[in-house]
Design a protein around this motif. Sequence first.
Motif, mmCIF file in Angstrom:
data_model
loop_
_atom_site.group_PDB
_atom_site.id
_atom_site.type_symbol
_atom_site.label_atom_id
_atom_site.label_comp_id
_atom_site.label_asym_id
_atom_site.label_seq_id
_atom_site.Cartn_x
_atom_site.Cartn_y
_atom_site.Cartn_z
ATOM 1 N N SER A 1 1.017 -1.006 0.244
ATOM 2 C CA SER A 1 0.103 0.199 -0.097
ATOM 3 C C SER A 1 1.066 1.317 0.147
ATOM 4 C CB SER A 1 -0.665 -0.365 1.220
ATOM 5 O OG SER A 1 -1.402 1.679 1.290
ATOM 6 N N HIS A 2 0.764 1.968 -0.724
ATOM 7 C CA HIS A 2 1.142 3.805 -1.279
ATOM 8 C C HIS A 2 0.824 4.863 -0.098
ATOM 9 C CE1 HIS A 2 3.747 3.135 -4.917
ATOM 10 N NE2 HIS A 2 3.685 1.735 -4.137
ATOM 11 N N GLY A 3 -0.452 4.376 0.574
ATOM 12 C CA GLY A 3 -1.557 5.202 1.589
ATOM 13 C C GLY A 3 -0.427 5.184 2.918
ATOM 14 N N PRO A 4 -1.271 5.688 3.918
ATOM 15 C CA PRO A 4 -0.295 6.332 4.990
ATOM 16 C C PRO A 4 -0.311 5.261 5.818
ATOM 17 C CG PRO A 4 -2.766 8.038 4.724
ATOM 18 C CD PRO A 4 -2.622 7.120 3.695
ATOM 19 N N GLU A 5 0.686 5.821 6.907
ATOM 20 C CA GLU A 5 1.129 4.057 7.292
ATOM 21 C C GLU A 5 -0.206 3.351 8.123
ATOM 22 O OE1 GLU A 5 4.716 2.961 10.448
ATOM 23 O OE2 GLU A 5 4.539 4.741 9.722
ATOM 24 N N THR A 6 -0.100 2.204 8.183
ATOM 25 C CA THR A 6 -0.550 1.228 9.079
ATOM 26 C C THR A 6 -0.238 0.498 10.045
ATOM 27 O OG1 THR A 6 -1.394 -0.581 7.389
ATOM 28 C CG2 THR A 6 -2.444 1.653 6.728
ATOM 29 N N PRO A 7 -0.290 -0.281 10.789
ATOM 30 C CA PRO A 7 0.592 -1.196 11.265
ATOM 31 C C PRO A 7 0.845 -2.427 10.622
ATOM 32 C CG PRO A 7 -1.575 -0.772 12.505
ATOM 33 C CD PRO A 7 -2.332 -0.230 11.246
ATOM 34 N N GLU A 8 0.242 -3.057 8.917
ATOM 35 C CA GLU A 8 0.826 -4.019 8.643
ATOM 36 C C GLU A 8 2.114 -3.427 7.636
ATOM 37 O OE1 GLU A 8 -2.291 -2.734 9.052
ATOM 38 O OE2 GLU A 8 -2.895 -4.741 9.139
ATOM 39 N N HIS A 9 2.442 -1.602 7.296
ATOM 40 C CA HIS A 9 3.284 -1.961 7.174
ATOM 41 C C HIS A 9 4.714 -2.126 7.767
ATOM 42 C CE1 HIS A 9 1.315 1.257 4.349
ATOM 43 N NE2 HIS A 9 2.308 0.854 3.665
ATOM 44 N N VAL A 10 4.705 -2.379 8.652
ATOM 45 C CA VAL A 10 5.698 -2.271 9.702
ATOM 46 C C VAL A 10 5.783 -4.107 9.935
ATOM 47 C CG1 VAL A 10 6.820 -2.410 12.557
ATOM 48 C CG2 VAL A 10 6.301 -0.832 10.868
ATOM 49 N N GLN A 11 4.860 -4.308 10.602
ATOM 50 C CA GLN A 11 4.511 -5.803 10.428
ATOM 51 C C GLN A 11 5.195 -6.891 9.480
ATOM 52 O OE1 GLN A 11 0.712 -6.874 11.628
ATOM 53 N NE2 GLN A 11 0.707 -8.820 11.456
ATOM 54 N N VAL A 12 4.218 -6.747 8.366
ATOM 55 C CA VAL A 12 4.665 -7.026 6.977
ATOM 56 C C VAL A 12 6.103 -6.905 6.537
ATOM 57 C CG1 VAL A 12 3.579 -8.155 4.605
ATOM 58 C CG2 VAL A 12 2.636 -7.421 6.423
ATOM 59 N N ASN A 13 6.122 -6.028 6.580
ATOM 60 C CA ASN A 13 7.603 -5.392 4.849
ATOM 61 C C ASN A 13 9.238 -5.130 6.678
ATOM 62 O OD1 ASN A 13 6.250 -4.970 3.279
ATOM 63 N ND2 ASN A 13 5.738 -2.326 2.953
ATOM 64 N N VAL A 14 8.534 -5.076 7.768
ATOM 65 C CA VAL A 14 10.216 -4.966 9.322
ATOM 66 C C VAL A 14 10.123 -6.679 9.000
ATOM 67 C CG1 VAL A 14 10.802 -3.871 10.394
ATOM 68 C CG2 VAL A 14 10.023 -2.775 8.440
ATOM 69 N N GLU A 15 8.858 -6.808 9.734
ATOM 70 C CA GLU A 15 9.025 -7.844 11.055
ATOM 71 C C GLU A 15 8.603 -9.351 10.540
ATOM 72 O OE1 GLU A 15 9.569 -7.612 14.043
ATOM 73 O OE2 GLU A 15 9.737 -5.129 14.154
ATOM 74 N N GLY A 16 8.383 -9.534 9.337
ATOM 75 C CA GLY A 16 7.508 -10.638 9.119
ATOM 76 C C GLY A 16 9.086 -10.469 7.791
ATOM 77 N N THR A 17 9.987 -10.064 7.313
ATOM 78 C CA THR A 17 11.182 -9.999 6.808
ATOM 79 C C THR A 17 11.791 -10.562 7.902
ATOM 80 O OG1 THR A 17 10.758 -7.993 4.888
ATOM 81 C CG2 THR A 17 12.997 -8.781 5.361
ATOM 82 N N ARG A 18 12.319 -10.181 8.941
ATOM 83 C CA ARG A 18 12.765 -10.446 10.438
ATOM 84 C C ARG A 18 12.336 -12.329 10.430
ATOM 85 N NH1 ARG A 18 15.115 -6.487 13.367
ATOM 86 N NH2 ARG A 18 13.300 -5.350 12.805
ATOM 87 N N ALA A 19 11.464 -12.049 10.382
ATOM 88 C CA ALA A 19 11.606 -13.529 10.658
ATOM 89 C C ALA A 19 11.702 -14.844 10.028
ATOM 90 C CB ALA A 19 10.006 -13.464 11.451
ATOM 91 N N ILE A 20 11.117 -14.009 8.937
ATOM 92 C CA ILE A 20 11.020 -15.485 7.626
ATOM 93 C C ILE A 20 13.171 -15.762 6.879
ATOM 94 C CG2 ILE A 20 11.878 -15.452 4.489
ATOM 95 C CD1 ILE A 20 9.004 -16.661 6.095
ATOM 96 N N PHE A 21 13.795 -14.547 7.204
ATOM 97 C CA PHE A 21 15.280 -14.407 6.897
ATOM 98 C C PHE A 21 15.728 -15.211 8.032
ATOM 99 C CE2 PHE A 21 14.332 -12.683 3.917
ATOM 100 C CZ PHE A 21 15.303 -12.542 2.133
ATOM 101 N N ALA A 22 15.317 -15.305 9.533
ATOM 102 C CA ALA A 22 15.766 -15.755 10.765
ATOM 103 C C ALA A 22 15.439 -17.619 10.493
ATOM 104 C CB ALA A 22 15.426 -15.426 12.182
ATOM 105 N N MET A 23 14.217 -17.520 10.356
ATOM 106 C CA MET A 23 13.923 -18.741 9.960
ATOM 107 C C MET A 23 14.701 -19.650 9.092
ATOM 108 S SD MET A 23 9.972 -19.005 11.450
ATOM 109 C CE MET A 23 9.465 -17.445 10.172
#
Length: 348
Positions: free
Chosen positions: A93-115
């Motif tokens: 989404s190019h809209g205003p920030e939502t919790p999903e921006h961090v949840q998916v793009n940041v924390e999701g990436t952190r989790a996937i690469f650690a796993m």
Amino acid sequence: MKDFQAIGGDRASDPELLSPLFVTGGNGYLGRNLIRHFVAKGFKVVALVRSQQSADVVRVLGARPIVAQLSSPAVTEAMKGCRSLVHAAAHTSHGPETPEHVQVNVEGTRAIFAMARQAGVRRAVHVSTESVLLGGRALINVDENLAVPSRFPGAYSRTKAEAERIVRAQSGNGFEAVIVRPRFVWGRDDTTALPILTQAARSGQMAWINGGEYLTSVTHVANVCHGIELALLKGRAGEAYFITDGEPTTFRSFVSRLLETQGIDPPEKVVPSWLVGTVARAGEFAARLSGGRIKTPVTRQDLATMAVEVTLDITKAKRDLGYTPVVSVDEGMAELKRLASAGGDQQR
């Protein structure tokens, strides 16, 4: 067992070197095309999806679905036995920030690469975007040496840039991660850009900012898949690679051609960038004050993406990966027109 470091030349399509392949975002636009691409080459593909309905879709495409969230511990077990990973899941989404921006793009990436490291995956490609470099000004034939800006136009750019930092930090000690940055992904089975553009044109809401005659790089989805395969096989760990269709085109002419493939006449309306910028700033302010209840028609992230020149130099991908586009703009447009004429089934 073959060694990834020995990969090259005619061996670049050997399924044994990549298979099984774990793909996140399996039911997304890029994810579906990645499954088609790798399955057609004989690879075993395991696809992470979020629902049973999505699982049914990727199963039909030839992948083995895993229904789980990005950060679920169950993903580690599902990854065991996979030799490679393509992380295509993102909140785009190019809209205003939502919790999903961090949840998916940041924390999701952190989790996937650690796993992935924990599961024994050896090679990975993180699908990023040129948006990590956007600061609101034109990007003219830039290469991968350009530093990320200190300020971003929106949450999408900021969180995708943070994801790249996470990926680079994870790469090493037997786990090699490569970053691929396509720009303006388009083509058959498009459930992202093309539907938005056609809806805006049909509703009369589309206008060309400053005439739309600035240049843009674009990337057909088949070229993205090809570039990702090459990055898995030949990319240097920790490095980023731009992937595009080659020569840039003007934004107006490219979008006009897209609309024409769907039988839509391109608009003639033109608006000045200062006016749209004012609307974007006011809309984002109103959205923040209302807690998101007020929706802005355009954001600064939108403008940084589509209101100025953004052109990319793919010399590095050509040199390191042996990348050249496999589908031209003309070929991609002809396919879209043919599919639209056949009844609009972009997935066939």
